[in-house]
Design a protein around this motif. Structure first.
Motif, PDB file in Angstrom:
ATOM      1  N   GLU A  71      44.518  35.043  13.724  1.00 26.05           N
ATOM      2  CA  GLU A  71      44.593  33.963  14.626  1.00 26.05           C
ATOM      3  C   GLU A  71      43.909  32.775  14.223  1.00 26.05           C
ATOM      4  O   GLU A  71      44.225  31.539  14.148  1.00 26.05           O
ATOM      5  CB  GLU A  71      43.840  34.113  15.961  1.00 26.05           C
ATOM      6  CG  GLU A  71      44.570  35.183  17.007  1.00 26.05           C
ATOM      7  CD  GLU A  71      45.989  34.322  17.485  1.00 26.05           C
ATOM      8  OE1 GLU A  71      45.868  33.347  17.487  1.00 26.05           O
ATOM      9  OE2 GLU A  71      47.026  35.011  17.591  1.00 26.05           O
ATOM     10  N   VAL A  72      42.661  33.143  13.149  1.00 28.07           N
ATOM     11  CA  VAL A  72      41.970  32.042  12.702  1.00 28.07           C
ATOM     12  C   VAL A  72      42.885  31.283  11.668  1.00 28.07           C
ATOM     13  O   VAL A  72      42.658  30.039  11.484  1.00 28.07           O
ATOM     14  CB  VAL A  72      40.807  32.542  11.919  1.00 28.07           C
ATOM     15  CG1 VAL A  72      40.158  31.659  10.960  1.00 28.07           C
ATOM     16  CG2 VAL A  72      39.508  33.061  13.002  1.00 28.07           C
ATOM     17  N   ARG A  73      43.677  32.284  10.761  1.00 30.76           N
ATOM     18  CA  ARG A  73      44.441  31.486   9.645  1.00 30.76           C
ATOM     19  C   ARG A  73      45.608  30.818  10.330  1.00 30.76           C
ATOM     20  O   ARG A  73      45.821  29.786   9.964  1.00 30.76           O
ATOM     21  CB  ARG A  73      45.370  32.822   8.875  1.00 30.76           C
ATOM     22  CG  ARG A  73      44.159  33.429   7.985  1.00 30.76           C
ATOM     23  CD  ARG A  73      44.738  34.446   7.161  1.00 30.76           C
ATOM     24  NE  ARG A  73      43.874  34.903   6.104  1.00 30.76           N
ATOM     25  CZ  ARG A  73      44.523  36.091   5.292  1.00 30.76           C
ATOM     26  NH1 ARG A  73      45.269  36.750   5.731  1.00 30.76           N
ATOM     27  NH2 ARG A  73      43.456  36.332   4.522  1.00 30.76           N
ATOM     28  N   ARG A  74      46.104  31.172  11.615  1.00 30.33           N
ATOM     29  CA  ARG A  74      47.073  30.383  11.978  1.00 30.33           C
ATOM     30  C   ARG A  74      46.473  29.009  12.647  1.00 30.33           C
ATOM     31  O   ARG A  74      47.206  28.220  12.461  1.00 30.33           O
ATOM     32  CB  ARG A  74      47.723  31.144  13.361  1.00 30.33           C
ATOM     33  CG  ARG A  74      48.988  30.469  14.085  1.00 30.33           C
ATOM     34  CD  ARG A  74      49.537  31.329  15.282  1.00 30.33           C
ATOM     35  NE  ARG A  74      48.286  31.687  16.130  1.00 30.33           N
ATOM     36  CZ  ARG A  74      47.968  30.725  17.064  1.00 30.33           C
ATOM     37  NH1 ARG A  74      48.684  29.530  16.987  1.00 30.33           N
ATOM     38  NH2 ARG A  74      46.949  30.927  17.877  1.00 30.33           N
ATOM     39  N   ILE A  75      45.321  29.020  13.249  1.00 33.15           N
ATOM     40  CA  ILE A  75      44.625  27.925  13.727  1.00 33.15           C
ATOM     41  C   ILE A  75      44.686  26.765  12.505  1.00 33.15           C
ATOM     42  O   ILE A  75      44.676  25.691  12.798  1.00 33.15           O
ATOM     43  CB  ILE A  75      43.579  28.322  14.463  1.00 33.15           C
ATOM     44  CG1 ILE A  75      43.595  29.172  15.770  1.00 33.15           C
ATOM     45  CG2 ILE A  75      42.756  26.866  14.867  1.00 33.15           C
ATOM     46  CD1 ILE A  75      42.583  29.442  16.559  1.00 33.15           C
ATOM     47  N   ILE A  76      44.029  27.550  11.382  1.00 34.42           N
ATOM     48  CA  ILE A  76      43.766  26.730  10.365  1.00 34.42           C
ATOM     49  C   ILE A  76      45.214  25.961   9.681  1.00 34.42           C
ATOM     50  O   ILE A  76      45.307  24.841   9.341  1.00 34.42           O
ATOM     51  CB  ILE A  76      43.374  27.400   8.883  1.00 34.42           C
ATOM     52  CG1 ILE A  76      42.016  27.758   9.426  1.00 34.42           C
ATOM     53  CG2 ILE A  76      43.286  26.761   7.751  1.00 34.42           C
ATOM     54  CD1 ILE A  76      41.378  28.767   8.501  1.00 34.42           C
ATOM     55  N   TYR A  77      46.077  26.696  10.016  1.00 25.59           N
ATOM     56  CA  TYR A  77      47.529  26.332   9.249  1.00 25.59           C
ATOM     57  C   TYR A  77      47.947  25.253  10.599  1.00 25.59           C
ATOM     58  O   TYR A  77      48.518  24.222  10.112  1.00 25.59           O
ATOM     59  CB  TYR A  77      48.511  27.358   9.471  1.00 25.59           C
ATOM     60  CG  TYR A  77      49.097  27.894   8.181  1.00 25.59           C
ATOM     61  CD1 TYR A  77      49.844  26.987   7.200  1.00 25.59           C
ATOM     62  CD2 TYR A  77      48.661  29.104   7.623  1.00 25.59           C
ATOM     63  CE1 TYR A  77      50.032  27.611   5.986  1.00 25.59           C
ATOM     64  CE2 TYR A  77      48.894  29.693   6.620  1.00 25.59           C
ATOM     65  CZ  TYR A  77      49.484  29.041   5.569  1.00 25.59           C
ATOM     66  OH  TYR A  77      49.952  29.453   4.564  1.00 25.59           O
ATOM     67  N   ASP A  78      47.680  25.409  11.958  1.00 24.95           N
ATOM     68  CA  ASP A  78      48.285  24.372  12.833  1.00 24.95           C
ATOM     69  C   ASP A  78      47.114  23.040  12.556  1.00 24.95           C
ATOM     70  O   ASP A  78      47.819  21.958  12.950  1.00 24.95           O
ATOM     71  CB  ASP A  78      47.658  24.957  14.287  1.00 24.95           C
ATOM     72  CG  ASP A  78      48.674  26.135  14.685  1.00 24.95           C
ATOM     73  OD1 ASP A  78      49.875  26.106  14.223  1.00 24.95           O
ATOM     74  OD2 ASP A  78      48.324  26.709  15.584  1.00 24.95           O
ATOM     75  N   LEU A  79      46.051  23.251  12.018  1.00 25.68           N
ATOM     76  CA  LEU A  79      45.224  22.114  11.785  1.00 25.68           C
ATOM     77  C   LEU A  79      46.038  20.984  10.653  1.00 25.68           C
ATOM     78  O   LEU A  79      46.258  20.002  10.759  1.00 25.68           O
ATOM     79  CB  LEU A  79      43.871  22.227  11.530  1.00 25.68           C
ATOM     80  CG  LEU A  79      43.059  23.016  12.675  1.00 25.68           C
ATOM     81  CD1 LEU A  79      41.476  23.281  12.061  1.00 25.68           C
ATOM     82  CD2 LEU A  79      42.888  21.736  13.715  1.00 25.68           C
ATOM     83  N   ARG A  80      46.106  21.956   9.433  1.00 21.78           N
ATOM     84  CA  ARG A  80      46.731  21.123   8.644  1.00 21.78           C
ATOM     85  C   ARG A  80      46.932  21.988   7.269  1.00 21.78           C
ATOM     86  O   ARG A  80      45.856  22.298   6.872  1.00 21.78           O
ATOM     87  CB  ARG A  80      46.571  19.684   8.215  1.00 21.78           C
ATOM     88  CG  ARG A  80      47.247  19.057   7.110  1.00 21.78           C
ATOM     89  CD  ARG A  80      46.852  17.800   6.933  1.00 21.78           C
ATOM     90  NE  ARG A  80      47.600  17.113   5.694  1.00 21.78           N
ATOM     91  CZ  ARG A  80      48.460  16.346   6.074  1.00 21.78           C
ATOM     92  NH1 ARG A  80      48.975  16.213   7.160  1.00 21.78           N
ATOM     93  NH2 ARG A  80      49.392  15.897   4.894  1.00 21.78           N
ATOM     94  N   PRO A  81      48.018  22.849   6.924  1.00 23.71           N
ATOM     95  CA  PRO A  81      47.999  23.555   6.015  1.00 23.71           C
ATOM     96  C   PRO A  81      47.676  22.626   4.400  1.00 23.71           C
ATOM     97  O   PRO A  81      48.319  21.708   4.401  1.00 23.71           O
ATOM     98  CB  PRO A  81      49.310  24.147   5.753  1.00 23.71           C
ATOM     99  CG  PRO A  81      50.162  23.082   6.596  1.00 23.71           C
ATOM    100  CD  PRO A  81      49.310  22.790   7.605  1.00 23.71           C
ATOM    101  N   MET A  82      46.521  23.359   3.854  1.00 17.19           N
ATOM    102  CA  MET A  82      46.157  22.338   2.703  1.00 17.19           C
ATOM    103  C   MET A  82      47.231  22.582   1.636  1.00 17.19           C
ATOM    104  O   MET A  82      47.431  21.359   0.901  1.00 17.19           O
ATOM    105  CB  MET A  82      44.792  23.097   1.982  1.00 17.19           C
ATOM    106  CG  MET A  82      43.840  22.734   2.886  1.00 17.19           C
ATOM    107  SD  MET A  82      42.304  23.386   2.171  1.00 17.19           S
ATOM    108  CE  MET A  82      42.720  25.395   2.591  1.00 17.19           C
ATOM    109  N   ALA A  83      48.272  23.387   1.437  1.00 16.66           N
ATOM    110  CA  ALA A  83      49.174  23.460   0.415  1.00 16.66           C
ATOM    111  C   ALA A  83      50.211  22.320   0.585  1.00 16.66           C
ATOM    112  O   ALA A  83      50.968  22.241  -0.032  1.00 16.66           O
ATOM    113  CB  ALA A  83      49.915  25.020   0.754  1.00 16.66           C
TER     114      ALA A  83
END
Length: 377
Positions: free
Chosen positions: A232-244
């Motif tokens: 869930e934390v990783r998904r939220i980070i992706y939702d914010l904006r994936p750095m890649a």
């Protein structure tokens, strides 16, 4: 959405509303950051306690190994000269050696449990650090937005209409993002992390009251909960904006994202095919397309219960086409009902790019989402 002509007074009112909305967003993200920091501190303390317990267990294990060695020597002596010892002495020697061996085995098992628990905590701490860093970046970015919003807009002149359209879209997007981010962290990782301490105490009680096997079952359940929280934390980070997305571009980021989603949803197979050019696109295209594909895949997993999802991307010199197809439960597109916020958001993103999006679905037959966006050089 149609927007009527407004005067300068209305623009000032919109500006004030935007400032209030962004301020609330900044406060919410700050609270999320502080909650993550508290969780980080709590888990750091727990990790320190585990390390202290490990030192104690290692010392106890060293003592037990010495005692076991001595007991084995004694047992060997008794076995070789059994006629010299009484039946009670022989039995005591065997029982003592057996008990020491059992104590040593329990010591090893407990150390293994603590090692696993330590590794899980360290992984979760790493995820929290990423979340805290991202929250800090968001706060900095919002501060920049606040500086622009608080600047003097009275002399907008000919750009009043453009400011009007731009301002209202920011209000809507910012408010929706604030609600979604707050809700997802509160309902997801925050709840799971709050259960970590409770489950840790429960494992200790189960180990003491019910034994090792029951404790291992409880640990397996605990690991699943932690994995869910990490996802869930990783998904939220992706939702914010994936750095890649900024570093590598759309195609590599999609490959990585879909592979990660597939790993955490091991009951579903997600395939990705790029049949066109693999090149960088303007930022607005990459962000919008990634968000729409992300929304479609999440809908297929969460709402359609799909076990197979196919994503096909084609980039040409003049256009971009995306097909997201799943074998989920589907829905009746002829039934008139309010659209979900996800579908509305996808339509708005496509409209901003002058593109088109269609949904094809039947109950029990899955869903196909087709996106076509022209590339304007």
């Amino acid at each position: 959405m149609k927007i009527k002509q407004i005067n300068m007074k209305s623009i000032d009112e919109i500006r004030e509303e935007m400032i209030e909305t962004v301020t609330c967003s900044k406060s919410d993200i700050f609270r999320i950051s502080e909650k993550c920091r508290q969780d980080y501190d709590n888990m750091t303390t727990e990790l320190d306690n585990i390390k202290q317990m490990m030192v104690k267990l290692n010392d106890e294990g060293d003592q037990l190994e010495k005692q076991v060695h001595h007991a084995r020597v004694m047992l060997s002596e008794v076995s070789m000269n059994i006629k010299k010892y009484s039946e009670e002495e022989v039995r005591d020697a065997y029982e003592k050696a057996h008990q020491l061996q059992m104590d040593l085995s329990i010591n090893w098992q407990y150390k293994k449990q603590l090692l696993d628990k330590r590794d899980d905590l360290e992984r979760r701490l790493f995820g929290l650090v990423d979340t805290i860093d991202r929250a800090d970046q968001l706060i900095s970015q919002i501060s920049v937005v606040m500086n622009y919003l608080q600047s003097d807009l009275k002399q907008v002149g000919e750009v009043a209409k453009a400011k009007q359209d731009f301002g209202l879209k920011i209000i809507e997007a910012q408010e929706e993002e604030r609600k979604r981010l707050s809700r997802e962290i509160h309902d997801g990782p925050a709840q799971m992390l709050a259960n970590v301490i409770v489950r840790s105490d429960l494992i200790e009680r189960v180990y003491r009251d019910r034994g090792v096997e029951e404790a291992f079952l409880e640990i397996d359940s605990f690991k699943k909960m932690v994995r869910s929280a990490l996802y869930e934390v990783r998904r939220i980070i992706y939702d914010l904006r994936p750095m890649a997305l900024d570093d590598l571009g759309l195609v590599p980021t999609l490959r990585k994202y879909l592979r990660t989603i597939e790993e955490y949803h091991n009951h579903s197979k997600i395939s990705f095919e790029n049949i066109g050019l693999e090149r960088r696109l303007p930022t607005k295209y990459e962000v919008a397309l990634f968000r729409m594909i992300q929304e479609s895949v999440q809908n297929a997993l969460k709402h359609a219960n799909a076990c197979e999802i196919k994503v096909r991307l084609e980039i040409t010199n003049s256009s971009i086409s995306v097909l997201i197809k799943d074998n989920g439960v589907g829905f009746d597109i002829t039934q008139k009902k309010p659209e979900s916020f996800g579908m509305i958001g996808m339509r708005e993103r496509v409209d901003l790019l002058d593109g088109e999006i269609t949904f094809d679905s039947k109950i029990g037959k899955g869903t196909a989402v087709l996106i076509h966006v022209p590339l304007i050089n």
